[in-house]
Design an enzyme around this catalytic site. Structure first.
Site, PDB file in Angstrom:
ATOM      1  N   GLY A  40       0.838  -1.187   0.000  1.00 48.04           N
ATOM      2  CA  GLY A  40       0.000   0.000   0.000  1.00 48.04           C
ATOM      3  C   GLY A  40       0.872   1.234   0.000  1.00 48.04           C
ATOM      4  N   CYS A  41       0.432   2.283   0.688  1.00 46.63           N
ATOM      5  CA  CYS A  41       1.209   3.523   0.784  1.00 46.63           C
ATOM      6  C   CYS A  41       2.600   3.229   1.330  1.00 46.63           C
ATOM      7  CB  CYS A  41       0.483   4.513   1.691  1.00 46.63           C
ATOM      8  SG  CYS A  41       1.422   6.015   2.026  1.00 46.63           S
ATOM      9  N   PHE A  42       3.631   3.687   0.617  1.00 50.98           N
ATOM     10  CA  PHE A  42       4.993   3.303   1.028  1.00 50.98           C
ATOM     11  C   PHE A  42       5.463   3.999   2.302  1.00 50.98           C
ATOM     12  CE2 PHE A  42       6.257   5.834  -3.051  1.00 50.98           C
ATOM     13  CZ  PHE A  42       5.831   7.037  -2.497  1.00 50.98           C
ATOM     14  N   TRP A  43       4.760   5.041   2.767  1.00 52.25           N
ATOM     15  CA  TRP A  43       5.185   5.697   4.001  1.00 52.25           C
ATOM     16  C   TRP A  43       5.115   4.725   5.181  1.00 52.25           C
ATOM     17  CZ3 TRP A  43       1.574  10.566   3.407  1.00 52.25           C
ATOM     18  CH2 TRP A  43       2.029  11.342   2.334  1.00 52.25           C
ATOM     19  N   GLU A  93       3.421   1.394  -5.566  1.00 50.12           N
ATOM     20  CA  GLU A  93       4.227   2.011  -4.515  1.00 50.12           C
ATOM     21  C   GLU A  93       4.868   0.873  -3.724  1.00 50.12           C
ATOM     22  OE1 GLU A  93       2.616   4.963  -1.986  1.00 50.12           O
ATOM     23  OE2 GLU A  93       1.768   6.166  -3.616  1.00 50.12           O
TER      24      GLU A  93
END
Length: 442
Positions: A40-43, A93
């Site tokens: 998902g979101c790489f953060w 991502e």
């Protein structure tokens, strides 16, 4: 149930700081390994994977898509795809996870991956929706690919036991990767209250044995056997399958591939850990089965592990046996120009076979002159091919593949002669002709 668990875990990324976060490239040991993961979101993925002991750096990036790889380009491409105005595959991502094999191993990295996101959601993760947020494992070699599939299957059993859904994780070789923009790197370390959006299923990964890897190590399970005699083998080109006495994956490879072997390449099995006498391995063996291709007595390629994916094995071998033109047809669904391919005028009694697996595909007595410029047949041999819908190039067609190796052969149309009224339009360059006994080859 999955959504409920995810909602409980959403945003639960306020872990303690990890030494891995923001580690400078110069800190990496010389033997550092890496794998590319999409959660998902790489953060949030970056922060979660950095928390694993032995991980020394995590970099956010974009992987395994088409076109430009930047944050703006990925968002624009996803918008176009969702509106039906785009084509191809968007980048995911991802995070590139660098780890020290002396302190951790790939299985532990993958356990962290499976437990720290929901791999059943398809093209989304939590509130983030789109193919760029897909769950993914992009591997750099066959051993990583094998272990990724093995751990997926084990985690699937754990999920199924809890009544959860099917894993949708995209597991494939890494074909491209671009590091994300600087402001995405270590984002949650620089913005502690930033959005994380990462949640798991709450289901623990069940290891086969505490601390044991899913892949069998050659050093511990291979029997003490003498090396093969290199003088008795095919010096020009020879496959050697290095096995172990008690190796389930070796038995699976034998049943799926070796028991039906018709390939033109000579193959032999051994329980030794050494190269045939007088021959050279490029590096030591670490898992079974390992299939090594030798040419002129030297290792030129190897395929490590097997989990039932025969088409991947044949593709590996095909890239060594086929010319670039044949590879484009076989593995990229290419097409030779009409009247330029092999076997167009071949009329002798015999069999047209798969050039990689050697499996029989068509007989000459089913071949007819279609005038199209490609070898045409009205009937394949039983079980020789598989058919697949093909909507490429703005057309709706039926693709023909070899059932044994999965290579692309051509297409089938409904304008053939009796009795089938089918025209199997096949690229001649991915056919090898074997004349009947007593008929001269040419």
């Amino acid at each position: 149930m999955i959504a409920f668990i995810s909602s409980l875990l959403l945003g639960a990324c306020n872990d303690g700081e990890s030494a891995a976060a923001g580690a400078p490239a110069s800190a990496k040991p010389a033997n550092t390994d890496f794998v590319v993961l999409g959660m998902g979101c790489f953060w949030g993925a970056e922060k979660r994977m950095s928390a694993l002991p032995g991980v020394i750096d995590v970099e956010s990036g974009y992987a395994n898509g088409d076109g430009d790889a930047s944050y703006e380009a990925v968002l624009a491409r996803e918008k176009a795809l969702r509106s039906g105005k785009g084509a191809g595959r968007n980048h995911a991502e991802v995070v590139k996870v660098f780890f020290d094999p002396a302190r951790t191993d790939l299985e532990k990295v993958l356990i962290q991956f499976w437990e720290n996101h929901d791999p059943t959601q398809g093209d989304r993760q939590g509130n983030d929706i789109g193919s760029n947020y897909r769950s993914a494992i992009y591997t750099r070699n066959d051993a990583q690919q094998t272990l990724a599939v093995q751990t997926r299957d084990r985690y699937q059993r754990a999920l199924s036991a809890k009544g959860l859904g099917k894993i949708t994780t995209d597991i494939a070789p890494l074909r491209n990767y671009t590091a994300a923009e600087d402001y995405h790197q270590d984002y949650l370390r620089k913005n502690p209250n930033g959005y994380c959006g990462l949640g798991g299923t709450g289901v623990k990964y069940q290891q086969a044995q505490a601390g044991a890897s899913s892949i069998q190590t050659a050093q511990t399970v291979l029997a003490k056997a003498p090396p093969l005699d290199g003088k008795t083998l095919n010096f020009a080109r020879q496959l050697v399958v290095f096995e172990a006495d008690d190796c389930a994956y070796c038995r699976q490879f034998k049943a799926a591939v070796l028991d039906h072997w018709q390939s033109p390449v000579a193959v032999v099995r051994t329980l030794s850990t050494s190269a045939p006498t007088g021959w050279t391995l490029e590096k030591s063996l670490f898992a079974t089965p390992t299939i090594v291709l030798f040419e002129q007595g030297r290792e030129v390629s190897r395929y490590t592990g097997f989990n039932g994916e025969s088409a991947r094995f044949w593709q590996w071998l095909g890239y060594r046996l086929l010319t670039p033109e044949q590879q484009k047809i076989a593995f990229e669904q290419g097409t030779e120009r009409p009247f330029t391919g092999s076997n167009l005028d071949e009329k002798r009694p015999g069999t047209f076979v798969d050039p990689v697996s050697g499996a029989a595909l068509f007989r000459t007595d089913s071949k007819f002159e279609s005038g199209t410029g490609w070898p045409s047949f009205f009937n394949p041999l039983p079980g020789a091919i598989t058919l697949h819908e093909d909507v490429s190039m703005g057309m709706r067609r039926v693709e023909v593949r070899s059932a044994s190796s999965g290579i692309h052969l051509g297409h089938v149309f409904d304008d053939g002669p009796p009795p089938t009224h089918k025209r199997y339009c096949i690229n001649g360059n991915v056919l090898r002709f074997v004349p009947d006994a007593g008929k001269p080859a040419r």
